[in-house]
Design a protein around this motif. Structure first.
Motif, PDB file in Angstrom:
ATOM      1  N   THR A   1      24.933 -13.039  -9.963  1.00  0.00           N
ATOM      2  CA  THR A   1      24.279 -14.338  -9.851  1.00  0.00           C
ATOM      3  C   THR A   1      23.162 -14.248  -8.821  1.00  0.00           C
ATOM      4  O   THR A   1      23.179 -13.393  -7.951  1.00  0.00           O
TER       5      THR A   1
ATOM      6  N   PHE B   1      17.808 -21.432  -3.033  1.00  0.00           N
ATOM      7  CA  PHE B   1      18.270 -22.395  -2.043  1.00  0.00           C
ATOM      8  C   PHE B   1      17.418 -23.652  -2.065  1.00  0.00           C
ATOM      9  O   PHE B   1      16.248 -23.631  -2.463  1.00  0.00           O
TER      10      PHE B   1
ATOM     11  N   ARG C   1      28.059 -23.013  -4.512  1.00  0.00           N
ATOM     12  CA  ARG C   1      28.306 -21.951  -3.530  1.00  0.00           C
ATOM     13  C   ARG C   1      29.561 -21.156  -3.896  1.00  0.00           C
ATOM     14  O   ARG C   1      29.675 -19.984  -3.555  1.00  0.00           O
TER      15      ARG C   1
ATOM     16  N   SER D   1      29.212 -12.404  -2.515  1.00  0.00           N
ATOM     17  CA  SER D   1      27.997 -12.892  -3.174  1.00  0.00           C
ATOM     18  C   SER D   1      27.004 -11.763  -3.424  1.00  0.00           C
ATOM     19  O   SER D   1      26.181 -11.851  -4.321  1.00  0.00           O
TER      20      SER D   1
ATOM     21  N   LEU E   1      20.893 -17.040  -6.322  1.00  0.00           N
ATOM     22  CA  LEU E   1      20.858 -18.439  -5.904  1.00  0.00           C
ATOM     23  C   LEU E   1      19.476 -18.786  -5.376  1.00  0.00           C
ATOM     24  O   LEU E   1      18.888 -18.023  -4.613  1.00  0.00           O
TER      25      LEU E   1
ATOM     26  N   PHE F   1      29.708 -17.595  -1.970  1.00  0.00           N
ATOM     27  CA  PHE F   1      29.737 -17.890  -0.540  1.00  0.00           C
ATOM     28  C   PHE F   1      31.019 -18.603  -0.145  1.00  0.00           C
ATOM     29  O   PHE F   1      31.381 -18.644   1.013  1.00  0.00           O
TER      30      PHE F   1
END
Lengths: 339, 359
Positions: free
Chosen positions: B78, B82, B48, B73, B80, B53
């Protein structure tokens, strides 16, 4: 009094509807239906099941459906003294609706501008108040549901609920005291030199609109909070991670998800606002136009119950039509709201 | 386009609690890099932080040489994925994939074209109009990968995305993810607590424990030459026998343990007289050949047939449970519970590691 046949019809109609449902249920059962699931009677036991059905039926029919149907019937009759009801002068008529539109039970020469204006202003202002309530509640609901930690949420909840322990009329009077020409707000503003003359908040209906907004704030707040609270926070983060700015996340992730909550909150606020009586009576100025006090006056000042019934039904149907139109526009259906 | 990632002495604290302690890592562009550790070791916190984040309390995160401090973010190169995938349930598959492009103002037709292209990449062609609820677990997985790749990130961050899948699908998706990574050529940082996932997919693995990195290396070196007792016991099955170092002879160390004298390769920092643990992999243990002197003996408890090999569960004299894996040809059929088993191992396959007092 109402013609005996119509009365019988009015009372028999809901029973016929229920009978039809029972028959439909029986037919469905005979077709097989869901074999394994226990029926309503098996699940609850016969005495409880009978009580549940009877209680629900009593509540729905005696307390809601019959009185409303009675009012519908009433609205199509002329105003008559008790003795003449059911007599030869008692006939179906549109005169109460004619009065609403043209200000006369007989001719159609002029529009009834006072009542029509009040009617449209009520609808329009209720819409505006609903939007304002949404604008106030959404950020707070979002903060409580997605950002704040549990202890903060609890504190905010208590702060939100406490004012509503106070009776609605008292709250309305408090606004009168705050916003009157000699009220706190005017006094402070004059003392600070912001204004020279007191502003007539009540005369300009600002007090009324503020009071109505305040009165139904929580009713918008809780459906919104519940809807936003059930949104997985990861979705907000995922949108952010994909590059979305904050407004895009609210507009295209949070709000579509919370749409059922927004719709139920907005519907309740709009309906309650358009049907509010206490706030307009207490906070209304001498020239205030709000439709519910007019309806009230039909009943208790003019003692014209058929006309009052007609006015109430006009308001009810218009509000229902308006709400369903808006829901259609935003593609919300009723089953989603009750979710 | 891929990018290097540099974590420079990153420490992350939440109030009193330190989730990540002084972690420095260099992840090369185009690498499939796994961060492996038990739950609560700080690996998700680290991820994170890379995705923006969280901000490190101390230290810096650099992506392609740029310090990411203060960059949110939504502005980092990048993407992510989850753990629960976080697909948008009200949008169709194609709308999900196109969301990042929509944010960037890409026109609808172009978004659709890109979504279809990515759906082919993740082997879900022509599924763009489906609702998310209509997809299976593995398909959702692929959509999540496609959605993240749509914004053309330089680094893809994956937070245990396979944990919700069943075993067979998980194994299939491992190979799939690895193949996708090879095709798109960007840096993947993969968080997992499953050592099998880390070993099969990664170019390199960082093993984390209690907020710090214990070892970084490719799968083979982490498995064969664990740097710490934690890595030795966390990555793969291992039998650790604790004792005191008796003597050190070049590369080899001999430990005096409750199970007798055991000899194996010595890890760094081993000194005679120090407490140490010798680690014996289940596959390093074997049944003694007739006439051979056993290295240790144990009591047979039971065995579990795994198909291509069999796990034999033993209890050593000290009461310690031990596991051995034997091939199909091993003669264990005659063993009854409680029977004594003589075991041998090659000292080159055993590894003695110092027990740290503070860890």
């Amino acid at each position: 009094m109402t013609h005996p046949f119509t009365a019988a019809l009015i009372f028999a109609l809901p029973l016929l509807v229920i009978l039809a449902f029972v028959v439909m249920a029986l037919i469905e059962k005979r077709r097989g239906g869901n074999v394994g699931a226990p029926g309503f009677f098996q699940r609850n036991g016969t005495p409880v099941a009978i009580f549940l059905i009877a209680a629900t039926a009593f509540w729905a029919l005696v307390l809601i459906v019959f009185p409303q149907l009675y009012m519908v019937d009433y609205s199509f009759h002329p105003k008559l003294p008790e003795l003449k009801r059911g007599g030869p002068e008692d006939h179906y008529t549109l005169e109460n609706y004619r009065y609403f539109l043209f200000g006369s039970t007989q001719n159609t020469d002029h529009w009834n501008t006072t009542h029509l204006n009040a009617f449209w202003i009520t609808i329009f202002v209720s819409t505006v108040i609903t939007i304002v309530n949404f604008a106030i509640c959404y950020p707070l609901a979002y903060f409580m549901a997605q950002v704040a930690k549990a202890p903060t949420v609890l504190k905010l909840m208590v702060l939100l609920v406490i004012p509503y322990w106070i009776n609605e009329i008292l709250r309305a009077f408090a606004f009168r005291i705050l916003l009157g020409t000699g009220g706190l707000l005017n006094n402070v503003a004059i003392a600070l030199g912001l204004i020279q003359e007191p502003i007539d908040f009540i005369g300009h209906d600002i007090a009324l609109y503020a009071g109505l907004t305040y009165a139904y704030l929580l009713i918008m707040m809780f459906p919104l909070y519940n809807a936003i609270e059930s949104l997985d926070h990861n979705q907000i983060e995922a949108a952010r991670d994909l590059g979305a700015p904050w407004w895009h996340i609210h507009l295209f992730i949070v709000m579509p998800f919370a749409k059922p909550g927004i719709a139920s909150g907005a519907t309740l606020v709009f309906m309650l606002c358009a049907g509010a009586l206490a706030a307009p009576l207490v906070l209304g100025g001498p020239k205030t136009l709000w439709f519910t006090p007019i309806v009230y006056d039909r009943f208790f000042q003019a003692f014209n119950w058929p006309q009052g019934a007609a006015y109430a039904i006009i308001l009810l149907l218009t509000c229902m039509a308006f709400v369903s139109l808006v829901m259609r526009l935003f593609k919300v259906n009723l089953s989603e709201i009750t979710r | 386009m891929s990018a290097d990632i540099e974590l420079d002495r990153v420490t992350i604290r939440f109030g009193e609690f330190t989730a990540v302690k002084d972690v420095s890592l260099r992840i090369n562009g185009g690498e499939f890099f796994s961060i492996l550790g038990p739950s609560g070791c700080g690996k998700t916190t680290l991820l994170r932080t890379i995705s923006g984040f969280l901000e490190p309390t101390e230290g810096a995160v650099r992506i392609a040489g740029h310090d990411m401090a203060g960059i949110g973010s939504n502005k980092r190169p990048t993407a992510l994925i989850f753990q629960n995938l976080a697909l948008f349930p009200l949008m169709s598959v194609a709308e999900n994939i196109g969301y990042g492009l929509r944010v960037r103002g890409v026109p609808k037709a172009e978004r659709r074209r890109k979504a279809d292209e990515l759906l082919r990449l993740v082997a879900l062609p022509d599924q763009g109009d489906k609702r998310i609820g209509e997809l299976s677990g593995g398909q959702k997985q692929r959509v999540a990968v496609a959605r993240a790749l749509a914004v053309e990130p330089k680094v893809l961050l994956l937070d245990e995305p396979l944990s919700a899948l069943d075993l067979r699908l998980r194994q299939h998706m491992r190979a799939e993810l690895r193949a996708i990574q090879k095709r798109v050529g960007i840096t993947f940082i993969y968080i997992t607590h499953d050592q099998g996932e880390a070993l099969t997919m990664s170019d390199r693995i960082a093993v984390m424990n209690a907020g710090h990195v214990e070892q970084v290396g490719d799968g083979r070196s982490v498995y064969d030459r664990p740097a710490t007792p934690f890595v030795a016991s966390f990555v793969g099955e291992n039998n650790g026998v604790s004792g005191l170092v008796e003597s050190i002879d070049g590369e080899m160390a001999t430990l005096d343990t409750p199970l007798g004298r055991l000899k194996g390769r010595g890890g760094a920092g081993l000194k005679p007289g120090d407490p140490a643990t010798i680690f014996l992999r289940p596959e390093a243990l074997r049944l003694c050949a007739p006439g051979e002197t056993p290295d240790l003996t144990a009591e047979f408890v039971n065995s579990a047939f795994e198909g291509n090999f069999t796990f034999v569960f033993l209890r050593a004299a000290s009461g310690q449970a031990m596991t051995m894996s034997v091939g199909r040809d091993a003669d264990i059929g005659a063993l009854a519970p409680g029977a004594s088993v003589a075991l041998a191992f090659d000292s080159a396959d055993a590894l003695a590691l110092p027990v740290r007092h503070n860890a």
